[in-house]
Design an enzyme around this catalytic site. Structure first.
Site, PDB file in Angstrom:
ATOM      1  N   GLU A   1      90.133  56.753  79.225  1.00  0.00           N
ATOM      2  CA  GLU A   1      89.420  56.059  78.151  1.00  0.00           C
ATOM      3  C   GLU A   1      88.438  57.029  77.503  1.00  0.00           C
ATOM      4  O   GLU A   1      88.080  58.052  78.090  1.00  0.00           O
ATOM      5  CB  GLU A   1      88.651  54.864  78.713  1.00  0.00           C
ATOM      6  CG  GLU A   1      89.519  53.830  79.406  1.00  0.00           C
ATOM      7  CD  GLU A   1      88.694  52.893  80.274  1.00  0.00           C
ATOM      8  OE1 GLU A   1      87.840  52.177  79.722  1.00  0.00           O
ATOM      9  OE2 GLU A   1      88.904  52.893  81.500  1.00  0.00           O
TER      10      GLU A   1
ATOM     11  N   LYS B   1      84.762  58.265  76.280  1.00  0.00           N
ATOM     12  CA  LYS B   1      83.389  58.109  76.796  1.00  0.00           C
ATOM     13  C   LYS B   1      82.461  57.886  75.599  1.00  0.00           C
ATOM     14  O   LYS B   1      82.063  58.824  74.930  1.00  0.00           O
ATOM     15  CB  LYS B   1      82.982  59.352  77.580  1.00  0.00           C
ATOM     16  CG  LYS B   1      81.686  59.169  78.328  1.00  0.00           C
ATOM     17  CD  LYS B   1      81.398  60.366  79.226  1.00  0.00           C
ATOM     18  CE  LYS B   1      80.137  60.120  80.038  1.00  0.00           C
ATOM     19  NZ  LYS B   1      78.955  59.916  79.204  1.00  0.00           N
TER      20      LYS B   1
ATOM     21  N   ASP C   1      79.341  57.174  73.255  1.00  0.00           N
ATOM     22  CA  ASP C   1      77.988  57.719  73.306  1.00  0.00           C
ATOM     23  C   ASP C   1      77.000  56.688  72.768  1.00  0.00           C
ATOM     24  O   ASP C   1      76.736  56.621  71.564  1.00  0.00           O
ATOM     25  CB  ASP C   1      77.936  59.004  72.465  1.00  0.00           C
ATOM     26  CG  ASP C   1      76.784  59.900  72.901  1.00  0.00           C
ATOM     27  OD1 ASP C   1      76.161  59.589  73.920  1.00  0.00           O
ATOM     28  OD2 ASP C   1      76.519  60.902  72.216  1.00  0.00           O
TER      29      ASP C   1
ATOM     30  N   TYR D   1      84.515  48.406  78.853  1.00  0.00           N
ATOM     31  CA  TYR D   1      85.376  49.316  79.613  1.00  0.00           C
ATOM     32  C   TYR D   1      85.520  49.014  81.100  1.00  0.00           C
ATOM     33  O   TYR D   1      86.290  49.668  81.792  1.00  0.00           O
ATOM     34  CB  TYR D   1      84.906  50.766  79.447  1.00  0.00           C
ATOM     35  CG  TYR D   1      83.446  51.001  79.817  1.00  0.00           C
ATOM     36  CD1 TYR D   1      83.031  51.024  81.141  1.00  0.00           C
ATOM     37  CD2 TYR D   1      82.497  51.207  78.828  1.00  0.00           C
ATOM     38  CE1 TYR D   1      81.713  51.238  81.480  1.00  0.00           C
ATOM     39  CE2 TYR D   1      81.167  51.430  79.151  1.00  0.00           C
ATOM     40  CZ  TYR D   1      80.777  51.451  80.471  1.00  0.00           C
ATOM     41  OH  TYR D   1      79.466  51.654  80.802  1.00  0.00           O
TER      42      TYR D   1
ATOM     43  N   LYS E   1      83.598  66.074  80.229  1.00  0.00           N
ATOM     44  CA  LYS E   1      82.687  66.284  79.100  1.00  0.00           C
ATOM     45  C   LYS E   1      83.236  67.369  78.178  1.00  0.00           C
ATOM     46  O   LYS E   1      83.637  68.440  78.638  1.00  0.00           O
ATOM     47  CB  LYS E   1      81.303  66.697  79.611  1.00  0.00           C
ATOM     48  CG  LYS E   1      80.531  65.593  80.304  1.00  0.00           C
ATOM     49  CD  LYS E   1      80.165  64.494  79.323  1.00  0.00           C
ATOM     50  CE  LYS E   1      78.973  63.676  79.761  1.00  0.00           C
ATOM     51  NZ  LYS E   1      77.672  64.233  79.601  1.00  0.00           N
TER      52      LYS E   1
ATOM     53  N   CYS F   1      49.397  79.855  90.993  1.00  0.00           N
ATOM     54  CA  CYS F   1      49.658  78.522  90.444  1.00  0.00           C
ATOM     55  C   CYS F   1      48.923  78.353  89.115  1.00  0.00           C
ATOM     56  O   CYS F   1      47.708  78.622  89.051  1.00  0.00           O
ATOM     57  CB  CYS F   1      49.215  77.450  91.437  1.00  0.00           C
ATOM     58  SG  CYS F   1      49.373  75.766  90.764  1.00  0.00           S
TER      59      CYS F   1
ATOM     60  N   CYS G   1      46.074  75.385  89.851  1.00  0.00           N
ATOM     61  CA  CYS G   1      44.940  75.492  90.786  1.00  0.00           C
ATOM     62  C   CYS G   1      44.621  76.934  91.179  1.00  0.00           C
ATOM     63  O   CYS G   1      43.648  77.170  91.903  1.00  0.00           O
ATOM     64  CB  CYS G   1      45.203  74.653  92.034  1.00  0.00           C
ATOM     65  SG  CYS G   1      46.549  75.279  93.060  1.00  0.00           S
TER      66      CYS G   1
ATOM     67  N   CYS H   1      53.748  76.294  95.092  1.00  0.00           N
ATOM     68  CA  CYS H   1      52.303  76.337  95.301  1.00  0.00           C
ATOM     69  C   CYS H   1      52.033  75.648  96.634  1.00  0.00           C
ATOM     70  O   CYS H   1      52.332  74.456  96.783  1.00  0.00           O
ATOM     71  CB  CYS H   1      51.577  75.609  94.167  1.00  0.00           C
ATOM     72  SG  CYS H   1      49.826  75.335  94.533  1.00  0.00           S
TER      73      CYS H   1
ATOM     74  N   CYS I   1      46.181  70.584  94.709  1.00  0.00           N
ATOM     75  CA  CYS I   1      46.726  70.946  93.396  1.00  0.00           C
ATOM     76  C   CYS I   1      46.966  69.659  92.589  1.00  0.00           C
ATOM     77  O   CYS I   1      47.792  68.816  92.989  1.00  0.00           O
ATOM     78  CB  CYS I   1      48.028  71.715  93.594  1.00  0.00           C
ATOM     79  SG  CYS I   1      48.758  72.317  92.056  1.00  0.00           S
TER      80      CYS I   1
END
Length: 664
Positions: free
Chosen positions: A111, A113, A115, A222, A309, A403, A406, A421, A427
């Site tokens: 079938e 697909k 969107d 579907y 896809k 980081c 922090c 980190c 943090c």
């Protein structure tokens, strides 16, 4: 003719004209004639409210206003699909199917697909009862009033149909209608919508259904889901759906080989732009429902379906800068900030660079002209650099050492791609990230509390971990920005209600590294309480089915940390569910512990899913294919001969449905 008969006659006539126009695409009267009849029906219904019918064609024009959309659990989960991008991917998938099903002939239904926005429609006795968005697959929003306005959604079914079922589909906005909508917006001095998919999705959550009714949305169906459907295959289900009055595109094809599947894929890859609506690939499903049952599901997707896809669209743009994000586990993700560019219908400004190795491999530098794709057409990613446009003075990018939030020096564990980190409890993005994970839908599902509010509560010093949520009072949160009295009430009530969330979801909510939904369920079932899990050693944990050394070490590390123990102790004190409830425990035994079953065929007394649940509730394991580790094969009617042969060859005991029930 009396009024009741006149109203019913008009309803039937207009419903048929709706069906002819929006489903069959063969109108028999003009739009003007239709509007005259509809107006006549509206006037009669207004004068005679005693003949109200929620499924009258007049509901198609909308008028219901929904301020909030109720969250509803799906009776049958809406899974996502695994993706493939090549013929080899499909062939590998087919081999996996054959390994599970044995040497049987497998046919596939192909079938398109679509969107758009996924929807689940529930029908009882041939009448539309509710329409729910996909949401997170487990639960979604009730958008029934808006869906009733879509002319290709039947309010009452034709012919003979199951007493109750769910039918899944995609709400799409055809290209012609989308173009017309945008032209009208531009002429009115408004900004145009970006793409049909996002506009269709946004339409479902409009508060005024009359506004939805103005949009030329369509619903393409579907998949049918339910019990005792009287249907044996996917292709047959599409034919049945058409007979009942649903709009099902005619292009679906029954294929017997991967080569035939690829012919279908290649044809639509070329001809997709001739369709009236957008597609982004093809969905391939094992045709037989019996085979689908045998194949079952992974934690996220059906094993019997695969999305192919089409190749992602690619554009080039300038990489303006590289910045870094800190996740809840401390993982550092480099982000490419791009000169805005249109890609597959949306404006892209950022893309993931994944990790230091990816940056080094691509040799990506600030100022580069880069090629951007949408991975699986969802997340933008940089796939290459146009070196012909690189500036001579472009400096190589040096990955950060500290980081960005922090300042703590980053670490990178051996064998891992990402930097981390280590300042777990100091943090800020890690603190708020853990709380945001805790309140999320699949975890504690705390209504009235979102990510922005968590950030605000943390910033104001009201919370520093997720246990602090249970100490919040209404007077604490009312002074917050954009927090009205009703919002404050909802937040406090949402936190209180989360105390009913079952143990396995609480365990997932704790945010233990590597403990996702499926692992949390396994650990909850095995240990039954947080105390038992806390006392488990690495050696004991790896004995649990599908728990590897990495997960086991992570669980032990989590409970060796004093801060975590304090938080868990507080959660228990506040009444959060940290053990399996007594009524659930009643149905759980260790009767099948250490025993692996394979379930095959069609059963009479219990359904296949009920049989699997009985095994799991009694601590047994359900495997998808027969191996030397299989203890029993529970054989129903129509079990494949190759499976029987394999079981006999490996010396695996084959038992009947009755013998299994006797074991219980």
């Amino acid at each position: 003719m009396d009024i009741a008969k006149k109203i019913e006659s008009l309803r039937q006539e207009l419903s048929q004209h709706n069906y002819n126009y929006y489903v069959l695409d063969t109108p028999e009267i003009s739009d003007y004639e239709f509007d005259i009849k509809l107006k006549e029906l509206q006037e009669l219904e207004a004068k005679h409210p005693e003949f109200f019918d929620a499924n009258s064609p007049t509901v198609r024009v909308g008028g219901m206003v929904s301020k909030n959309f109720e969250t509803i659990a799906h009776e049958h989960r809406m899974y996502s699909l695994d993706n493939s991008y090549s013929k080899e991917d499909l062939e590998d998938w087919e081999k996996r199917i054959q390994r599970i099903l044995g040497d049987v002939e497998v046919a596939f239904t192909c079938e398109l697909k679509y969107d758009g926005a996924s929807i689940s429609l529930t029908y009882e006795d041939g009448v539309l009862e509710k329409a729910v968005t996909r949401g997170d697959g487990f639960q979604g929003d009730n958008v029934t009033n808006n869906i009733r306005t879509i002319r290709s959604v039947p309010l009452k079914l034709k012919g003979s149909f199951p007493q109750k079922f769910d039918i899944r589909g995609e709400i799409v906005l055809p290209l012609e209608g989308f173009a017309k909508m945008n032209q009208e917006r531009l002429e009115a001095g408004e900004e145009a919508y970006m793409n049909p998919r996002n506009t269709a999705s946004g339409s479902l959550k409009l508060q005024d259904s009359a506004e939805v009714a103005k949009r030329p949305l369509e619903c393409l169906l579907y998949n049918i889901t339910g019990e005792n459907l009287g249907i044996s295959s996917q292709f047959e289900s599409l034919q049945k759906a058409k007979e009942w009055g649903f709009k099902v595109p005619e292009v679906a094809k029954l294929c017997k080989t991967t080569a035939e599947v690829m012919d279908f894929v290649n044809y639509w890859d070329v001809h997709r732009h001739e369709l009236p609506y957008e597609i982004d690939g093809v969905v391939v499903k094992v045709n037989s429902f019996q085979h689908q049952d045998e194949l079952g599901y992974t934690a996220k997707a059906p094993r019997w379906a695969m999305a192919y896809k089409f190749k992602a669209e690619q554009v080039s743009t300038t990489l303006e800068s590289i910045t870094y994000q800190v996740g809840r586990t401390g993982a550092i993700t480099p982000v490419a900030n791009l000169k805005p560019v249109l890609l597959a219908g949306t404006t892209v400004k950022r893309a993931s660079l994944h990790n230091a190795d990816q940056i080094e491999k691509l040799d990506v530098r600030e100022g580069d002209e880069v090629f951007v794709e949408k991975g699986g057409e969802i997340i933008p990613k940089i796939v290459g650099i146009d070196f012909t446009k690189r500036a001579l003075d472009a400096e190589p990018h040096h990955y950060i050492e500290n980081c960005p939030e922090c300042g703590t020096e980053l670490i990178r564990n051996e064998g891992e791609a990402q930097h981390y980190c280590p300042n777990t409890y100091g943090c800020p993005p890690q603190i708020t990230g853990r709380i945001q994970h805790f309140i999320s839908r699949k975890a504690m599902d705390i209504e009235g509390l979102g990510g922005e509010t968590v950030e605000l509560l943390f910033k104001e010093g009201l919370i520093n971990n997720y246990a602090d949520l249970y100490t919040l009072k209404k007077e604490d949160v009312i002074p917050l920005e954009r927090m009205a009295e009703k919002s404050a009430d909802n937040l406090i009530q949402g936190v209180e209600k989360s105390k009913e969330i079952p143990f396995e979801r609480v365990l997932f909510a704790l945010g233990i590294r590597f403990v996702g939904e499926t692992v949390a369920k396994k650990l909850a079932k095995e240990y039954k309480s947080i105390e038992a899990l806390m006392n488990a050693s690495v050696e004991e944990l790896v004995q649990v089915d599908e728990i590897g050394i990495r997960i086991a070490e992570s669980v032990v590390d989590f409970f060796q940390n004093e801060k975590n123990l304090t938080i868990v102790s507080r959660l228990k004190e506040y009444g959060v569910q940290l053990e399996i409830s007594a009524d659930k425990l009643e149905n759980i035994t260790d009767k099948f512990k250490g025993i692996t079953f394979v379930v095959s065929g069609v059963f009479e007394k219990v359904s296949r899913n009920e049989l699997k649940k009985l095994i799991e509730d009694n601590s047994g394991k359900v495997a998808s294919s027969i191996s030397s580790k299989t203890t029993y094969v529970v054989a129903g009617d129509k079990m494949g001969p190759s499976k029987k042969e394999k079981a006999e060859k490996l010396g695996v005991t084959i038992i009947s449905e009755d013998e299994f029930l006797d074991m219980l």
